[in-house]
Design a protein around this motif. Structure first.
Motif, PDB file in Angstrom:
ATOM      1  N   LYS A 422     -52.688  -8.854  43.744  1.00 31.59           N
ATOM      2  CA  LYS A 422     -51.860  -9.994  43.868  1.00 31.59           C
ATOM      3  C   LYS A 422     -50.589  -9.638  44.263  1.00 31.59           C
ATOM      4  N   ASP A 423     -50.072  -8.415  43.808  1.00 35.26           N
ATOM      5  CA  ASP A 423     -48.585  -7.921  44.155  1.00 35.26           C
ATOM      6  C   ASP A 423     -48.557  -7.720  45.690  1.00 35.26           C
ATOM      7  N   ALA A 424     -49.664  -6.964  45.983  1.00 35.02           N
ATOM      8  CA  ALA A 424     -49.613  -6.729  47.463  1.00 35.02           C
ATOM      9  C   ALA A 424     -49.408  -7.977  48.380  1.00 35.02           C
ATOM     10  N   LEU A 425     -50.297  -9.230  47.894  1.00 31.95           N
ATOM     11  CA  LEU A 425     -50.020 -10.288  48.650  1.00 31.95           C
ATOM     12  C   LEU A 425     -48.632 -10.835  48.514  1.00 31.95           C
ATOM     13  N   ILE A 426     -48.093 -11.187  47.691  1.00 36.31           N
ATOM     14  CA  ILE A 426     -46.830 -11.138  47.425  1.00 36.31           C
ATOM     15  C   ILE A 426     -45.812 -10.525  48.123  1.00 36.31           C
ATOM     16  N   ASN A 427     -46.042  -9.285  48.377  1.00 35.55           N
ATOM     17  CA  ASN A 427     -45.090  -8.360  49.131  1.00 35.55           C
ATOM     18  C   ASN A 427     -45.533  -8.699  50.809  1.00 35.55           C
ATOM     19  N   ARG A 428     -46.732  -8.962  50.936  1.00 33.54           N
ATOM     20  CA  ARG A 428     -47.258  -9.390  52.526  1.00 33.54           C
ATOM     21  C   ARG A 428     -46.586 -10.791  52.945  1.00 33.54           C
ATOM     22  N   LEU A 429     -46.393 -11.469  52.125  1.00 36.97           N
ATOM     23  CA  LEU A 429     -45.817 -12.698  52.318  1.00 36.97           C
ATOM     24  C   LEU A 429     -44.366 -12.734  52.945  1.00 36.97           C
ATOM     25  N   GLY A 430     -43.712 -11.634  52.418  1.00 32.87           N
ATOM     26  CA  GLY A 430     -42.481 -11.426  52.605  1.00 32.87           C
ATOM     27  C   GLY A 430     -42.187 -10.781  54.022  1.00 32.87           C
ATOM     28  N   ARG A 431     -43.281 -10.323  54.567  1.00 39.06           N
ATOM     29  CA  ARG A 431     -43.358  -9.749  56.078  1.00 39.06           C
ATOM     30  C   ARG A 431     -44.019 -10.766  57.321  1.00 39.06           C
ATOM     31  N   LEU A 432     -44.257 -11.808  56.786  1.00 40.35           N
ATOM     32  CA  LEU A 432     -44.960 -12.591  57.800  1.00 40.35           C
ATOM     33  C   LEU A 432     -43.887 -13.211  58.752  1.00 40.35           C
ATOM     34  N   SER A 433     -44.118 -13.028  60.132  1.00 45.97           N
ATOM     35  CA  SER A 433     -43.223 -13.435  60.991  1.00 45.97           C
ATOM     36  C   SER A 433     -43.263 -14.989  61.392  1.00 45.97           C
ATOM     37  N   GLU A 442     -42.079 -20.731  48.746  1.00 43.71           N
ATOM     38  CA  GLU A 442     -42.997 -21.702  48.198  1.00 43.71           C
ATOM     39  C   GLU A 442     -44.386 -20.848  47.992  1.00 43.71           C
ATOM     40  N   ALA A 443     -44.493 -20.277  49.037  1.00 46.67           N
ATOM     41  CA  ALA A 443     -46.026 -19.274  49.241  1.00 46.67           C
ATOM     42  C   ALA A 443     -46.025 -18.073  48.000  1.00 46.67           C
ATOM     43  N   GLN A 444     -44.810 -17.440  47.948  1.00 42.57           N
ATOM     44  CA  GLN A 444     -44.838 -16.429  46.788  1.00 42.57           C
ATOM     45  C   GLN A 444     -44.814 -17.116  45.654  1.00 42.57           C
ATOM     46  N   ASP A 445     -44.132 -18.321  45.334  1.00 48.79           N
ATOM     47  CA  ASP A 445     -44.113 -18.920  44.226  1.00 48.79           C
ATOM     48  C   ASP A 445     -45.389 -19.527  43.496  1.00 48.79           C
ATOM     49  N   GLU A 557     -60.373 -14.399  48.141  1.00 47.54           N
ATOM     50  CA  GLU A 557     -60.294 -15.944  47.497  1.00 47.54           C
ATOM     51  C   GLU A 557     -58.792 -16.267  47.441  1.00 47.54           C
ATOM     52  N   LEU A 558     -57.733 -15.176  47.205  1.00 53.02           N
ATOM     53  CA  LEU A 558     -56.491 -15.478  47.421  1.00 53.02           C
ATOM     54  C   LEU A 558     -55.958 -16.431  48.545  1.00 53.02           C
ATOM     55  N   GLN A 559     -56.788 -16.093  49.744  1.00 53.60           N
ATOM     56  CA  GLN A 559     -56.456 -16.772  50.926  1.00 53.60           C
ATOM     57  C   GLN A 559     -56.572 -18.130  50.745  1.00 53.60           C
TER      58      GLN A 559
END
Length: 707
Positions: A422-433, A442-445, A557-559
């Motif tokens: 879950k933490d890796a996904l939140i971090n990854r969302l911050g890198r999506l161009s 909104e996605a991180q929330d 599943e988080l996807q």
């Protein structure tokens, strides 16, 4: 002497006798100076070797090693065909998830067959008695069709046997649905309201036919399906003592009714839109059914009235079904009765003797051959009995399964793994161009607010709830009577559970199941205990295995939270051009990997599933790399010769092992080989750790940056 007095320069050069002493002196001084350095070097090598990955030799790891060695084919080059490298020897078996599901059922079987004594009347005692009765095939064979004939007489009999009492159609229909669990013309069930969370509502939907007869099928195939179905219905009527000529006539009319009803099913499920109506309004639109009396019989003791709100999923079908049923009531009531009885016999086949079950098994095999679906090996009797016991006594079997297979230590380890993902996904969302700042926040929330259910529902840990006595279940004297008693008891418990509305999420899978899922309405992700088992997860496995197998399943599943964003117009706050470019790249990436003779389906579901696979591997790998930085002492499996990073990818592929030819054509996922090669070839770290040359299949010149 070791040391001699210094000579003055005037004494001249040393004599020949003194030269060996000088050489010895130099050697000795060199050893004294280099000794500590050499010793420290040896010590450093020892320390580094001790701190590096070491072999996991626990029984759990050795069992896993055996599975990997049995399925892998190391003669294949991992850079050109990693799927065969990991799964080359397992391609003739069921896929990994099916194998795990069968292992979980075997565990339940061992629980149900273990010698034990339970308090009289307890839930455990009734569950064990039901399973034992189901396995007593001698008693079931001795009873033959007698218990089924008794059921038919209770419904008024039928013309096939010559003993028929013309009962009111709606009374018979109400009995079929409420007492026997058979829904011949429509389905009625309780589910949460589509918009009002945790508010139960009666929903009316299309029926599920034993053999859907769709005339848009190829004419030759359709005719063959009709012939096989007719043969099957003739067998049922004959086994029940019917006159062959009457059986043929009534079976033919039953197929005609099924064909007409199937024609009314024009829209697939994903295209149907639910609408609300009261019972009174539905009565006007589909008058052949007495909706109030039928629904009251099904959902007793819920108080219903004509103003009761319903959710209707296919109103047009219900209208046409009502017209057909109304005409049959006027002209062919006896055929209508036979159609309902034949459908009931098919639905009660789990409780019937081997002759009925064999007929159904042969029909299923023929239909799979005609429709191009992969064959399904017949289930052994014990597996069918485990499934039936699990459906009727789920609270009891949940408690017993969790107690044995998912203790607190395992749950804690699984939850820790999920939090890393879950933490890796939140971090990854911050890198999506392709995500702009608003969409990113909104996605991180959404991920932050997500609830997770791990292992089993909360009540499974409460013995007084898990071991309830099932007072409404009356077992015996025949297995058919026990089966029907359990059908009625399960329906009553379901109604009762919806009446006691709770803000907690109601699980859609049994805890021993292997299917994780995301519930959009409750914004909760569920990982059943049955999924978090070897070879996908174990607290004692190398972390590379848990992150590569269970970790990618969790990330996948988080996807599902973000499926809507990837659809056209689904993310107004995103850079649509960048997003569409990434999706187009993904589509081309998978098309280039397509198997010989396979058609690459450019379908939204297939693209979404491929995107989820690709994102899951990226996120799980990022979480694993972070864990390596924070926590040393990594392990690996002996004899495989794989580094921890290589083992991570090997474990990911192990989850995908399966035979592509066994895949259901309706499955929206890509075949197992594509699900392995697609994400892995898009991951540069794989090529680095497996030392893949450029332009090999697993190390292409370009990659996609969706996730």
């Amino acid at each position: 002497p070791l040391f001699s007095p210094q000579r003055s320069l005037e004494e001249g050069p040393p004599t020949a006798r003194s030269r060996p002493r000088t050489l010895a002196w130099r050697v000795l001084m060199t050893l004294l100076l280099l000794g500590p350095l050499l010793g420290s070097s040896v010590l450093l090598v020892y320390v580094f070797q001790s701190c590096g990955p070491y072999s996991c030799d626990t029984p759990a790891c050795l069992d896993l090693l055996t599975q990997y060695l049995a399925s892998g084919n190391t003669s294949m080059a991992p850079c050109s065909d990693f799927f065969s490298f990991a799964c080359g020897k397992a391609k003739r078996t069921s896929n990994s998830s099916q194998a795990l599901a069968e292992e979980n059922k075997s565990r339940l079987r061992r629980i149900l067959e273990a010698p034990s004594s339970w308090p009289p009347g307890s839930g455990e005692e009734k569950a064990f008695q039901f399973y034992k009765s189901c396995m007593d095939t001698n008693a079931i064979e001795a009873a033959g069709a007698g218990p089924l004939r008794q059921v038919i007489e209770e419904l008024g009999g039928w013309r096939i046997s010559g003993n028929w009492t013309s009962l009111d159609f709606n009374r018979t229909l109400g009995l079929l649905m409420s007492q026997y669990g058979h829904f011949p013309f429509f389905r009625a069930y309780l589910r949460p309201h589509p918009t009002l969370l945790h508010t139960p509502v009666i929903q009316i939907d299309q029926p599920e036919f034993a053999v859907p007869l769709k005339q848009e099928q190829e004419q030759k195939v359709y005719a063959q399906i009709v012939r096989e179905y007719l043969t099957y219905l003739n067998q049922l009527g004959t086994l029940l003592g019917g006159d062959p000529d009457k059986v043929l006539e009534h079976a033919s009319l039953s197929i005609s009714i099924t064909s007409r009803l199937s024609q009314f099913l024009r829209r697939p499920q994903e295209e149907r839109q639910a609408q609300t109506a009261t019972i009174a309004q539905l009565q006007e639109m589909a008058p052949a059914i007495d909706w109030l009396s039928c629904l009251q019989a099904i959902f007793m003791p819920m108080p219903l009235s004509p103003s009761q709100q319903l959710v209707i999923h296919d109103l047009e079908y219900l209208r046409e079904m009502s017209q057909l049923v109304g005409g049959l009531q006027l002209r062919h009531r006896e055929f209508l009765q036979s159609h309902m009885i034949l459908g009931l016999v098919n639905s009660l086949s789990p409780a019937l003797d081997s002759k009925f079950q064999k007929a159904r098994q042969v029909l299923g095999q023929k239909l799979r051959e005609l429709t191009g679906r992969p064959p399904v090996p017949p289930h052994p009797r014990w597996m069918e009995c485990v499934e039936e016991t699990g459906s009727f006594f789920e609270p009891t079997l949940t408690a017993l399964f969790v107690q044995e297979a998912f203790d607190l230590h395992t749950r804690k380890a699984a939850m820790e793994l999920f939090l890393n993902i879950k933490d890796a996904l939140i971090n990854r969302l911050g890198r999506l161009s392709w995500m702009k700042e608003k969409a990113r926040k909104e996605a991180q929330d959404q991920v932050t607010r997500l609830q997770v259910k791990m292992g089993a529902p909360e009540w499974a840990l409460e013995p007084e709830l898990a071991t309830q006595g099932y007072p409404e279940v009356q077992l015996g004297p025949s297995f058919m009577q026990s089966f029907l008693s359990c059908v009625r008891a399960l329906r009553a418990r379901t109604v009762q559970s919806f009446q006691q509305s709770s803000p907690n999420h109601s699980w859609h899978v049994a805890p021993w199941g292997v299917n994780a899922y995301y519930s959009k309405s409750d914004h909760v992700v569920v990982f059943p205990a049955g999924l978090l088992q070897p070879p996908f997860f174990h607290p004692g496995y190398p972390r590379a295995v848990n992150f590569g197998a269970a970790g990618t399943i969790m990330a996948r599943e988080l996807q599902h939270i973000f499926y809507q964003l990837l659809l056209p117009g689904g993310c107004p706050a995103c850079d649509s051009q960048a997003l569409q470019g990434a999706l187009l790249c993904l589509e081309r990436h998978y098309a280039a990997l397509s198997l010989p003779g396979e058609t690459f389906f450019n379908h939204s579901h297939r693209i979404l599933e491929n995107a989820a696979d690709m994102g899951a591997l990226t996120i799980a790998l990022q979480a694993y790399n972070k864990r390596l930085l924070l926590q040393r002492g990594e392990t690996t499996l002996p004899s495989l010769g794989l580094s921890p990073q290589q083992l991570f990818f090997r474990s990911y592929a192990q989850v995908m092992c399966g035979e592509p030819r066994l895949q259901d054509p309706q499955d929206p996922h890509s075949p197992p080989q594509l699900r392995t090669h697609g994400p892995i070839s898009n991951t540069q770290a794989f090529a680095r750790h497996y030392h893949c040359p450029r332009e090999t299949l697993m190390n292409p010149s370009s990659r996609c940056q969706l996730w």
